[in-house]
Write a protein that holds these residues in place. Sequence first.
Motif, PDB file in Angstrom:
ATOM      1  N   UNK A   1       0.851  -1.195   0.000  1.00  0.00           N
ATOM      2  CA  UNK A   1       0.000   0.000   0.000  1.00  0.00           C
ATOM      3  C   UNK A   1       0.883   1.240   0.000  1.00  0.00           C
ATOM      4  N   UNK A   2       0.401   2.320  -0.598  1.00  0.00           N
ATOM      5  CA  UNK A   2       1.184   3.555  -0.614  1.00  0.00           C
ATOM      6  C   UNK A   2       1.497   3.976   0.813  1.00  0.00           C
ATOM      7  N   UNK A   3       2.746   4.248   1.098  1.00  0.00           N
ATOM      8  CA  UNK A   3       3.160   4.669   2.422  1.00  0.00           C
ATOM      9  C   UNK A   3       3.556   3.529   3.332  1.00  0.00           C
ATOM     10  N   UNK A   4       3.545   2.287   2.857  1.00  0.00           N
ATOM     11  CA  UNK A   4       3.912   1.132   3.666  1.00  0.00           C
ATOM     12  C   UNK A   4       5.010   0.351   2.957  1.00  0.00           C
ATOM     13  N   UNK A   5       5.885  -0.268   3.727  1.00  0.00           N
ATOM     14  CA  UNK A   5       6.956  -1.070   3.146  1.00  0.00           C
ATOM     15  C   UNK A   5       6.631  -2.552   3.175  1.00  0.00           C
ATOM     16  N   UNK A   6       5.463  -2.926   3.677  1.00  0.00           N
ATOM     17  CA  UNK A   6       5.140  -4.325   3.899  1.00  0.00           C
ATOM     18  C   UNK A   6       3.880  -4.733   3.142  1.00  0.00           C
ATOM     19  N   UNK A   7       3.973  -5.718   2.236  1.00  0.00           N
ATOM     20  CA  UNK A   7       2.759  -6.193   1.567  1.00  0.00           C
ATOM     21  C   UNK A   7       1.834  -6.864   2.580  1.00  0.00           C
ATOM     22  N   UNK A   8       0.549  -6.878   2.287  1.00  0.00           N
ATOM     23  CA  UNK A   8      -0.408  -7.516   3.182  1.00  0.00           C
ATOM     24  C   UNK A   8      -0.812  -6.653   4.348  1.00  0.00           C
ATOM     25  N   UNK A   9      -0.502  -5.376   4.317  1.00  0.00           N
ATOM     26  CA  UNK A   9      -0.844  -4.461   5.399  1.00  0.00           C
ATOM     27  C   UNK A   9      -2.276  -3.963   5.219  1.00  0.00           C
ATOM     28  N   UNK A  10      -3.061  -4.014   6.295  1.00  0.00           N
ATOM     29  CA  UNK A  10      -4.387  -3.409   6.260  1.00  0.00           C
ATOM     30  C   UNK A  10      -4.268  -2.007   6.854  1.00  0.00           C
ATOM     31  N   UNK A  11      -5.158  -1.112   6.442  1.00  0.00           N
ATOM     32  CA  UNK A  11      -5.055   0.245   6.960  1.00  0.00           C
ATOM     33  C   UNK A  11      -6.389   0.962   6.872  1.00  0.00           C
ATOM     34  N   UNK A  12      -6.466   2.067   7.594  1.00  0.00           N
ATOM     35  CA  UNK A  12      -7.644   2.923   7.635  1.00  0.00           C
ATOM     36  C   UNK A  12      -7.340   4.200   6.869  1.00  0.00           C
ATOM     37  N   UNK A  13      -8.234   4.571   5.964  1.00  0.00           N
ATOM     38  CA  UNK A  13      -8.063   5.760   5.145  1.00  0.00           C
ATOM     39  C   UNK A  13      -9.179   6.740   5.491  1.00  0.00           C
ATOM     40  N   UNK A  14      -8.827   7.927   5.952  1.00  0.00           N
ATOM     41  CA  UNK A  14      -9.807   8.975   6.245  1.00  0.00           C
ATOM     42  C   UNK A  14      -9.708  10.039   5.159  1.00  0.00           C
ATOM     43  N   UNK A  15     -10.854  10.446   4.652  1.00  0.00           N
ATOM     44  CA  UNK A  15     -10.834  11.439   3.587  1.00  0.00           C
ATOM     45  C   UNK A  15     -12.047  12.343   3.629  1.00  0.00           C
ATOM     46  N   UNK A  16     -11.959  13.417   2.913  1.00  0.00           N
ATOM     47  CA  UNK A  16     -13.082  14.343   2.810  1.00  0.00           C
ATOM     48  C   UNK A  16     -13.165  14.863   1.380  1.00  0.00           C
ATOM     49  N   UNK A  17     -14.330  15.350   1.033  1.00  0.00           N
ATOM     50  CA  UNK A  17     -14.538  15.959  -0.277  1.00  0.00           C
ATOM     51  C   UNK A  17     -15.117  17.343  -0.062  1.00  0.00           C
ATOM     52  N   UNK A  18     -14.526  18.293  -0.730  1.00  0.00           N
ATOM     53  CA  UNK A  18     -15.002  19.664  -0.672  1.00  0.00           C
ATOM     54  C   UNK A  18     -15.110  20.179  -2.086  1.00  0.00           C
ATOM     55  N   UNK A  19     -16.307  20.532  -2.505  1.00  0.00           N
ATOM     56  CA  UNK A  19     -16.525  21.075  -3.859  1.00  0.00           C
ATOM     57  C   UNK A  19     -16.772  22.569  -3.780  1.00  0.00           C
ATOM     58  N   UNK A  20     -16.217  23.279  -4.720  1.00  0.00           N
ATOM     59  CA  UNK A  20     -16.452  24.732  -4.767  1.00  0.00           C
ATOM     60  C   UNK A  20     -16.635  25.182  -6.173  1.00  0.00           C
TER      61      UNK A  20
END
Length: 111
Positions: free
Chosen positions: A92-111
Motif C-alpha cells: 500500500x502507498x506509504x507502507x513497506x510491507x505487503x499484506x498491510x491493512x489500513x484505515x483511510x480517512x478522507x473528505x470531499x469539498x466542492x467549490x
Amino acid sequence: MINTNLEVEIRGFYQRNVLGERFRAPLLLKKYLSDEKTYLIGGAQAEWEFVPGGIKPPRVDIIMGAGHQFNENLSIEGIFQLPVMNSSSVNPLGSEKPGTSFLNLGSKFRF
C-alpha cells in the motif's frame, strides 16, 4: 444509483513517479441510512503496480467503511482496507510491507 438508498460507485486512482506507475480501481456499494446523509460503504479493490520489468500481481482488498455528507459540497468518510490476496508484492502507498491493512480517512469539498 440502484434506488434512493443504494448506489454503485466505481473510482479510479492513477499515480506515476520515478519508480513506476500504479493504478487502483475500487468497486463500491453505498447504502444510505434513514437520515439520507449517512452511508455505509462496502466493496472490493484491485491495485496494480507497473515497474520497468513488467506488472506485479495485483493487490486485492475488501473495503468497509462509513461516511456522512453534510451538504452537497462537503462530505467525510473513513474506509478500512483489508487485503485478501497474500501472493501480491504490491505494498500500500506509504507502507513497506505487503499484506498491510489500513484505515483511510478522507473528505470531499466542492467549490
